[in-house]
Design a protein around this motif. Structure first.
Motif, mmCIF file in Angstrom:
data_model
loop_
_atom_site.group_PDB
_atom_site.id
_atom_site.type_symbol
_atom_site.label_atom_id
_atom_site.label_comp_id
_atom_site.label_asym_id
_atom_site.label_seq_id
_atom_site.Cartn_x
_atom_site.Cartn_y
_atom_site.Cartn_z
ATOM 1 N N UNK A 1 7.212 -7.844 -1.524
ATOM 2 C CA UNK A 1 7.751 -7.488 -0.217
ATOM 3 C C UNK A 1 6.561 -7.000 0.603
ATOM 4 N N UNK A 2 6.444 -7.490 1.822
ATOM 5 C CA UNK A 2 5.355 -7.071 2.715
ATOM 6 C C UNK A 2 5.903 -6.119 3.766
ATOM 7 N N UNK A 3 5.231 -4.999 3.933
ATOM 8 C CA UNK A 3 5.616 -4.063 5.001
ATOM 9 C C UNK A 3 4.452 -4.023 5.993
ATOM 10 N N UNK A 4 4.714 -4.534 7.174
ATOM 11 C CA UNK A 4 3.659 -4.651 8.192
ATOM 12 C C UNK A 4 3.681 -3.475 9.163
ATOM 13 N N UNK A 5 2.501 -3.025 9.524
ATOM 14 C CA UNK A 5 2.347 -2.042 10.600
ATOM 15 C C UNK A 5 1.364 -2.654 11.601
ATOM 16 N N UNK A 6 1.783 -2.734 12.850
ATOM 17 C CA UNK A 6 0.885 -3.265 13.891
ATOM 18 C C UNK A 6 0.378 -2.105 14.732
ATOM 19 N N UNK A 7 -0.935 -1.956 14.774
ATOM 20 C CA UNK A 7 -1.496 -0.866 15.577
ATOM 21 C C UNK A 7 -2.851 -1.269 16.162
#
Ligand code: RIB
Length: 302
Positions: A12-18
């Motif tokens: 499972x991939x958990x993405x954070x865009x910053x």
């Protein structure tokens, strides 16, 4: 249509865009998504989006994430009958994507590391025309699956992802190996692409495809090298670009295209992938690749 066996990691991939990352600080994300991930899931879904039948094999945990992974794969009509449920936590990756589209990953392999040779269903050989396999699962499983596939006359395509202790004997069964520049240096211990490729060819790999991001890719065969340019695009998130490339290349070869045409097709697929966020949701359909190729005036028989 042809059928591909896909083995490797299911995450499972958990993405954070910053905007940018600051170590030892509370980094606030502008947005975040949760997706199916891991190279095996990604290649399986990217192939399905191109209309290829896929059967997967590997391990997910008997946890919430394992259920999520299986359900998502089934939504894409991937055959999960050889996917094992193992005691322990599923693989997961936290992916930080900064505003230049580049990513930093934190990977927990979980039960992907439990996929032992004893868990391989040998009837799988009757089910495939090609095998996609990645490093990051136990070395003896990689050895067994690739030798089994090769003996059964399948095309064996390997993405080394991150290096692990794979015995050199296994390389003899690899028709294609597609490292990026960092991986090929780590695997071979060489500091020069030419020497590193020679090393892999000597170990028995038939063709080496070096993925070089925005510089494109190079295919090294024993007697020639083919340069494939990367297609310019607005880069939003590079995650999964290599997986998209791998799937489209395999698709091309199974459709009877040669290496060069398959790699061009793969490069277009990767360029579409990097222009979107996420992994599985960023992979293009055949129609999207077709219209992109037309826009760029590329002659590919799709
Ligand atoms: O290639 C991208 C994949 O690498 C991600 O989906 C992540 O899970 C990591 O394994």
């Amino acid at each position: 249509m042809k059928r591909v066996i896909v083995a490797g990691k299911f995450n499972v991939d958990i993405f954070y865009y910053l905007n940018s990352i600051e170590i030892n600080s509370n980094n606030l994300a502008e947005s975040s998504i949760v997706e199916l991930g891991g190279k095996a899931s990604n290649v399986a879904v990217a192939l399905r989006k191109l209309g290829v039948d896929v059967v997967i094999t590997g391990c997910v945990g008997n946890d919430f994430f394992g259920k999520f992974i299986k359900e998502k794969l089934e939504k894409f009509d991937v055959d999960t009958s050889h996917l094992k449920s193992c005691d322990g936590g599923s693989g997961r990756t936290a992916i930080i994507v900064t505003k230049d589209g580049q990513n930093t990953m934190f990977n927990y392999p979980g039960v992907n590391e439990k996929f032992s040779p004893e868990m391989i269903d040998w009837t799988l050989v009757e089910e495939g025309d090609a095998l996609f396999i990645q490093f990051g699962i136990p070395a003896d499983t990689i050895f067994e699956l690739s030798s089994m596939a090769k003996r059964a006359g399948m095309m064996v395509y390997v993405d080394p992802s991150y290096p692990s202790e794979i015995p050199w004997d296994a390389f003899y069964y690899f028709d294609y190996m597609s490292p990026n520049e960092r991986e090929i240096f780590q695997i071979t211990g060489k500091k020069d692409i030419g020497k590193a490729v020679k090393h892999l060819l000597k170990k028995g790999v038939e063709s080496v495809i070096v993925k070089m991001g925005e510089k494109g890719s190079k295919i090294f065969l024993e007697k020639k090298t083919i340069d494939i340019p990367a297609f310019e695009t607005n880069v939003v998130d590079t995650t999964g670009a290599g997986d998209s490339f791998n799937a489209a290349f395999i698709y091309g070869r199974l459709r009877g295209m040669d290496d060069e045409e398959s790699a061009k097709l793969a490069s277009i697929a990767a360029s579409i992938t990097v222009s979107r966020r996420g992994t599985t949701s960023s992979f293009p359909s055949l129609d999207e690749i077709r219209s992109e190729a037309e826009k760029r005036d590329l002659k590919i028989r799709l």
